[in-house]
Design a protein around this motif. Sequence first.
Motif, PDB file in Angstrom:
ATOM      1  N   ALA A  79     -29.057   7.574 -65.574  1.00  0.00           N
ATOM      2  CA  ALA A  79     -28.805   6.531 -67.267  1.00  0.00           C
ATOM      3  C   ALA A  79     -28.766   5.184 -66.805  1.00  0.00           C
ATOM      4  CB  ALA A  79     -27.182   7.164 -66.887  1.00  0.00           C
ATOM      5  N   VAL A  80     -29.043   5.050 -68.439  1.00  0.00           N
ATOM      6  CA  VAL A  80     -29.164   3.199 -68.279  1.00  0.00           C
ATOM      7  C   VAL A  80     -27.925   2.825 -69.297  1.00  0.00           C
ATOM      8  CG1 VAL A  80     -30.948   1.439 -68.865  1.00  0.00           C
ATOM      9  CG2 VAL A  80     -31.376   3.407 -67.905  1.00  0.00           C
ATOM     10  N   ASP A  81     -27.316   1.655 -68.497  1.00  0.00           N
ATOM     11  CA  ASP A  81     -25.841   0.715 -69.280  1.00  0.00           C
ATOM     12  C   ASP A  81     -26.907  -0.147 -70.263  1.00  0.00           C
ATOM     13  OD1 ASP A  81     -23.750   0.109 -69.927  1.00  0.00           O
ATOM     14  OD2 ASP A  81     -22.813  -0.317 -67.980  1.00  0.00           O
ATOM     15  N   LEU A  82     -27.405   0.618 -71.271  1.00  0.00           N
ATOM     16  CA  LEU A  82     -27.943  -0.532 -72.431  1.00  0.00           C
ATOM     17  C   LEU A  82     -27.258  -2.105 -72.784  1.00  0.00           C
ATOM     18  CD1 LEU A  82     -28.443   1.912 -75.255  1.00  0.00           C
ATOM     19  CD2 LEU A  82     -29.807   1.277 -73.681  1.00  0.00           C
ATOM     20  N   PRO A  83     -27.646  -3.395 -73.271  1.00  0.00           N
ATOM     21  CA  PRO A  83     -26.801  -4.260 -73.680  1.00  0.00           C
ATOM     22  C   PRO A  83     -25.520  -4.440 -74.473  1.00  0.00           C
ATOM     23  CG  PRO A  83     -29.263  -4.754 -73.147  1.00  0.00           C
ATOM     24  CD  PRO A  83     -29.209  -3.442 -73.260  1.00  0.00           C
ATOM     25  N   THR A 122     -25.051  -1.614 -82.425  1.00  0.00           N
ATOM     26  CA  THR A 122     -25.648  -1.196 -83.437  1.00  0.00           C
ATOM     27  C   THR A 122     -25.737   0.329 -82.957  1.00  0.00           C
ATOM     28  OG1 THR A 122     -27.642  -2.658 -83.029  1.00  0.00           O
ATOM     29  CG2 THR A 122     -28.480  -1.312 -83.968  1.00  0.00           C
ATOM     30  N   ILE A 123     -25.835   0.700 -81.589  1.00  0.00           N
ATOM     31  CA  ILE A 123     -25.804   2.652 -81.938  1.00  0.00           C
ATOM     32  C   ILE A 123     -24.639   3.273 -81.837  1.00  0.00           C
ATOM     33  CG2 ILE A 123     -25.466   4.032 -80.419  1.00  0.00           C
ATOM     34  CD1 ILE A 123     -27.905   2.853 -78.658  1.00  0.00           C
ATOM     35  N   GLN A 180     -27.404   9.822 -71.286  1.00  0.00           N
ATOM     36  CA  GLN A 180     -27.983   8.952 -70.804  1.00  0.00           C
ATOM     37  C   GLN A 180     -28.143   6.843 -70.836  1.00  0.00           C
ATOM     38  OE1 GLN A 180     -31.967   9.399 -73.826  1.00  0.00           O
ATOM     39  NE2 GLN A 180     -31.557  11.539 -73.305  1.00  0.00           N
ATOM     40  N   HIS A 181     -26.928   6.700 -71.268  1.00  0.00           N
ATOM     41  CA  HIS A 181     -26.566   5.082 -71.218  1.00  0.00           C
ATOM     42  C   HIS A 181     -25.272   5.306 -70.733  1.00  0.00           C
ATOM     43  CE1 HIS A 181     -30.072   4.891 -73.524  1.00  0.00           C
ATOM     44  NE2 HIS A 181     -29.761   5.577 -74.483  1.00  0.00           N
ATOM     45  N   SER A 197     -23.543   0.185 -60.321  1.00  0.00           N
ATOM     46  CA  SER A 197     -23.372  -0.325 -61.957  1.00  0.00           C
ATOM     47  C   SER A 197     -24.494  -1.210 -62.161  1.00  0.00           C
ATOM     48  CB  SER A 197     -22.131  -1.358 -61.471  1.00  0.00           C
ATOM     49  OG  SER A 197     -20.594  -1.060 -61.651  1.00  0.00           O
ATOM     50  N   VAL A 198     -24.987  -0.634 -62.921  1.00  0.00           N
ATOM     51  CA  VAL A 198     -26.029  -1.320 -63.753  1.00  0.00           C
ATOM     52  C   VAL A 198     -26.055  -2.091 -64.399  1.00  0.00           C
ATOM     53  CG1 VAL A 198     -28.013  -0.560 -65.427  1.00  0.00           C
ATOM     54  CG2 VAL A 198     -27.103   1.064 -64.355  1.00  0.00           C
ATOM     55  N   ALA A 199     -26.645  -3.293 -64.304  1.00  0.00           N
ATOM     56  CA  ALA A 199     -26.685  -4.860 -65.380  1.00  0.00           C
ATOM     57  C   ALA A 199     -27.257  -4.678 -66.749  1.00  0.00           C
ATOM     58  CB  ALA A 199     -27.499  -5.946 -63.808  1.00  0.00           C
ATOM     59  N   VAL A 200     -26.475  -5.672 -67.443  1.00  0.00           N
ATOM     60  CA  VAL A 200     -26.747  -5.844 -68.566  1.00  0.00           C
ATOM     61  C   VAL A 200     -27.274  -6.751 -69.021  1.00  0.00           C
ATOM     62  CG1 VAL A 200     -25.468  -3.377 -69.019  1.00  0.00           C
ATOM     63  CG2 VAL A 200     -24.643  -5.947 -69.198  1.00  0.00           C
ATOM     64  N   ASP A 201     -28.102  -7.694 -69.988  1.00  0.00           N
ATOM     65  CA  ASP A 201     -28.212  -8.673 -70.751  1.00  0.00           C
ATOM     66  C   ASP A 201     -26.469  -9.370 -70.206  1.00  0.00           C
ATOM     67  OD1 ASP A 201     -31.411  -8.015 -72.009  1.00  0.00           O
ATOM     68  OD2 ASP A 201     -30.243  -8.204 -69.256  1.00  0.00           O
TER      69      ASP A 201
END
Length: 442
Positions: A9-13, A19-20, A147-148, A438-442
């Motif tokens: 899974a991807v942690d989105l910015p 927006t989602i 997924q996120h 943890s996945v880094a986000v922008d």
Amino acid sequence: MKIDRSAAAVDLPPTVRQTIFLYLGILIILLAFGSPAGGLIDIPISFFLKNRLHLTAHEVANFRVVAAIPLYLSFAFGFIRDMWNPLGMKDRGYMLLFGGITALLYLLFAFAPMSYAALLVAVIMLTVSFLFVSSAQNGLTSVIGQQHAMTGQVSAAWNVFLSIPLFAALLIGGTLSGMLEEKSPDQAVRILFLAGAAIMAAIALYALWRPRAVFDNIRAESGSDGHPMLDVKRLVQHWPIYPAMLIWALWTFAPGSVTPLQYHLQNTLHATDGQWGQWNAIFAASFIPTFIVYGLLCRKYPLKTLLGWGTIFAVPQMVPLLFIHTVTQALIAAVPIGLMGGLATGAYLDLIIRSCPRGLQGTTLMMSYSLYYVVVRFGDVLGTNLYDRYGGFTVCVVAITAVYALILPALLLVPKHLIATADGQVPDLASGAMEPRSVAVD
């Protein structure tokens, strides 16, 4: 194409997530207003049955049981969503095609002579068409959450956006019922169904919008090489859905919280139609603050912690109803009753989304719909029988509290790895474990 179970899974910015949430929020709000089982439509129908057709409490409850037959089969609509890609647009195809069909059905029944039988047929047919649109929204939302790595945030946003139109629809529904009392039965139903037609037409048009932030961030997921029975087998063998659905069923059972409560407030406390709508609106709105709190806490604490505390707060949720003697007191009591249920609702939906097998999110979420309406409708019948037999609402409060208490031992059945992480912590899908990465986000 088989499911890539090793896909992380991807942690989105944050900007993409916002927006989602905006896209999903608008869709959820429109669906909440357009649903034939929702507050804007359902509340006036209940008053129509009670005030125009002079049905008793148990007769209204029985109407709802029969009218909800398609809702009991919601899982089938979710399975169709997972298997079929209408117009080559997947979820947007369902919104466009069945949003338009539902709008046309609303128009058709708006100009049909209305009786008990005609109203029953109308609600059933509208519900069947609407469920295709609802399954698309449920599947899309749960896929995005999985997924996120944002199942908790999706749960919180989903519940907030659902509560806002529910609050408005309940207020409007009660007020609309009062306004429609001045019209003939056919005129009243015509106005109601024309409003539903306009909303569903708006949903069909909404399907034409395709924001890249939403749809370009979704990986394609499918089942067992196009073999539906293999997907059914995979779903049946997927243990995590069982405790999640058990907890959801116990939470939504609440015998006596619909028809008996309405008759208690209106017949015993002499509340008007508008005040019954106000009570439900305040109750729904009072969930929102704790939904927002859940959205903040889910990124800091594992789901296990939030499930435990949410349930502890929720067990005595309906107890304040034992101490009300006036309509004003009932309206005030609706605030703490709603606040006590927010964390639990957020956590239970979060758990259901996490429990979905890949590629069958629509089926699983719509299965929760099936359970919801089965237990709510039959819980309503049970609560009505208790209310009629014992001549008061106290027995309903006792029954609801006892059922809620059963959720605490049910939590022990949930797989530990499923609830060991907070939002933004990615599960190790290859090993089947949930490790906090943890996945880094922008």
